[in-house]
Scaffold this active site. Structure first.
Site, short mmCIF file in Angstrom:
data_model
loop_
_atom_site.label_atom_id
_atom_site.label_comp_id
_atom_site.label_asym_id
_atom_site.label_seq_id
_atom_site.Cartn_x
_atom_site.Cartn_y
_atom_site.Cartn_z
N GLN A 1 45.91 -102.52 -57.35
CA GLN A 1 47.06 -102.62 -56.45
C GLN A 1 47.48 -101.27 -55.92
O GLN A 1 47.90 -101.14 -54.77
CB GLN A 1 48.22 -103.29 -57.17
CG GLN A 1 47.98 -104.75 -57.51
CD GLN A 1 49.20 -105.41 -58.13
OE1 GLN A 1 50.26 -104.80 -58.21
NE2 GLN A 1 49.04 -106.66 -58.55
N ASP B 1 27.97 -87.43 -40.30
CA ASP B 1 27.66 -88.85 -40.46
C ASP B 1 27.65 -89.52 -39.09
O ASP B 1 27.24 -88.91 -38.10
CB ASP B 1 28.71 -89.49 -41.39
CG ASP B 1 28.14 -90.63 -42.22
OD1 ASP B 1 27.91 -91.71 -41.64
OD2 ASP B 1 27.92 -90.44 -43.42
N HIS C 1 30.02 -96.41 -41.05
CA HIS C 1 29.62 -95.61 -42.21
C HIS C 1 30.42 -94.32 -42.30
O HIS C 1 30.95 -93.97 -43.36
CB HIS C 1 28.12 -95.33 -42.09
CG HIS C 1 27.48 -94.77 -43.31
ND1 HIS C 1 27.31 -93.42 -43.50
CD2 HIS C 1 26.92 -95.38 -44.38
CE1 HIS C 1 26.68 -93.22 -44.64
NE2 HIS C 1 26.43 -94.38 -45.21
N ASN D 1 19.10 -95.10 -51.94
CA ASN D 1 19.31 -96.48 -52.42
C ASN D 1 18.02 -97.30 -52.43
O ASN D 1 18.04 -98.49 -52.17
CB ASN D 1 20.31 -97.20 -51.49
CG ASN D 1 21.57 -96.41 -51.26
OD1 ASN D 1 22.07 -95.75 -52.15
ND2 ASN D 1 22.08 -96.47 -50.03
N SER E 1 25.74 -93.44 -50.62
CA SER E 1 26.56 -92.90 -49.52
C SER E 1 28.04 -92.97 -49.86
O SER E 1 28.83 -92.13 -49.41
CB SER E 1 26.32 -93.71 -48.24
OG SER E 1 25.14 -93.32 -47.60
#
Length: 444
Positions: free
Chosen positions: A164, A191, A223, A321, A393
């Protein structure tokens, strides 16, 4: 940053490879070369290339005046010299590529010459999984437990389901417990750009520059905006929970990847030159390209990272990744695999390596240096909203934000000091160093 770098001259690549061709999975060349020059004698190297390799027109770009870099990099008749980096992106005819390499080998003022490659943003679409308990797998060593016991950290951070006020990532790295804000520290996020009108980010963005021809710095991908938000989203966002690590850091946004999430080494170098000239203490690179087992790190990026460190700038990059754990763990991507660039792995809420996170299976620079939250990370999205993304990332800007906190805490610290503090402050984990490096990122 890994050790083991030997300062040696490296030349090569596919001199007869046509532009845009691919060798092996994910290896895409542009047809140009990146050439590293001796900073004290750059003209000799350029003159050697002009006289023997058919390099006719060389345009000089200074980092602080990089507005025309994107257009120059797109011109097939021009090579671009980034004077402050001591680097050039060289256009060369296919029949001259072998000559360029042999000239570079013979000319002492040319330190390295490597083929330019494509690089990409690295988010992933993670499959859904059952909720995991937020209970880090810390080491049980007595000296570690004396500092941070599992009970203390669990009590301070709260369960993962309680987001929260703070995202699970900020809780995991203890950013919710520090009084530091990164005030006055410049962090460059290179980026896909940023939503410059996002109500959460308007205040933190100090400067922008696009290095993509025909595209403004506005983020058409998402991104870059997500990464900027993780570094420096505000203390009180328009919509809770808080998701920014260093809420008072000053962000330099360099658009080096297109709205499709791709770019080339030359654009990254242009962004680096601009960021360093603007006084960035940290450069965050949530981008890269895959490498093969046993593949050496790119010498050009390594030398530039060392030059950046000497000027007080730390570079941090996503490890990649490409893995599918547990059966398949692939090597750290480039340029994160450089010894002088911090390679960041991704962690799940259970503080275990994300299934996609690459590992340190290549030596001499290809190690993981630190691990940070990278799965189901909430941050800003173009259009003024929010989105959840996964990938190394997403882990990388957590590290960039903590570096900003460290730089605020010690404004006189060298770049090497910041790196040492970052790694020594990490919380050791039970997983192999191959997967998590020094351990879980921790805010000071």
């Amino acid at each position: 940053m890994a050790n083991g770098f030997t300062d040696r001259r490296v030349f090569g690549g596919p001199p007869d490879r046509p532009s845009g061709s691919v060798t092996g999975p994910g290896t895409e060349y542009t047809g140009r070369y990146v050439v590293l020059l001796d900073p004290s004698d750059q003209e000799s190297g350029l003159n050697a290339l002009r006289s023997s390799a058919g390099i006719a027109s060389v345009e000089r770009v200074r980092g602080a005046e990089a507005a025309n870099a994107a257009e120059l990099l797109e011109r097939p008749d021009v090579s671009v010299h980034f004077e402050e980096l001591g680097a050039a992106v060289v256009e060369v005819r296919p029949d001259q590529r072998h000559t360029l390499v042999t000239t570079a080998e013979a000319e002492p003022s040319i330190i390295a010459a490597e083929p330019e490659r494509m690089v990409y943003a690295m988010p992933i679409t993670a499959p859904q999984q059952a909720p995991t308990e937020f209970f880090p797998a810390y080491r049980s060593d007595e000296d570690v437990v004396a500092c941070h016991t599992r009970t203390e950290i669990a009590a301070a951070q709260g369960p993962a389901s309680d987001e929260q006020s703070f995202t699970w990532g900020l809780q995991a790295i203890r950013a919710n417990l520090t009084d530091l804000t990164g005030r006055g520290v410049k962090v460059a996020v290179l980026d896909t750009g940023v939503d410059t009108t996002h109500p959460d980010l308007v205040r933190c963005v100090e400067g922008t520059m696009s290095f993509v021809v025909g595209e403004a710095v506005e983020d058409g991908h998402g991104h870059g905006t997500h990464c900027v938000g993780t570094v420096a989203g505000p203390k009180n966002p328009q919509q809770a929970p808080r998701y920014g690590v260093a809420c008072d850091a000053r962000i330099l946004v360099g658009k080096v990847l297109s709205n499709q999430g791709s770019g080339a080494d030359g654009q990254i170098l242009a962004g680096m030159a601009w960021a360093i000239a603007q006084g960035a203490r940290v450069i965050s690179l949530s981008l890269g390209a895959p490498v093969g087992p046993g593949e050496l790190f790119p010498q050009t990026y390594e030398i530039l990272a060392r030059r950046a460190l000497e000027r007080g700038t730390v570079i941090v990059a996503a490890a990649g990744n490409d893995s599918n754990r547990p059966p398949s763990i692939l090597p750290v991507s480039r340029p994160a695999n450089c010894p002088s660039i911090i390679a960041v792995a991704a962690l799940d809420k259970s503080i275990t390596p994300s299934f996609f996170s690459n590992g340190g299976i290549n030596g001499q620079g290809g190690e993981i240096n630190i691990a940070a939250p990278g799965r189901d990370v909430r941050s800003a999205a173009p259009g003024g909203g929010y989105q959840t993304m996964s990938g190394t990332s997403m882990a990388t800007p957590h590290v960039a934000g903590v570096l900003a906190l460290l730089a605020e805490a010690n404004s006189n610290a060298s770049a090497a000091d910041l790196v040492a503090s970052l790694k020594s402050g990490a919380f050791p984990l039970t997983q192999p160093v191959r997967d998590v490096g020094a351990g879980l990122l921790q805010a000071p």
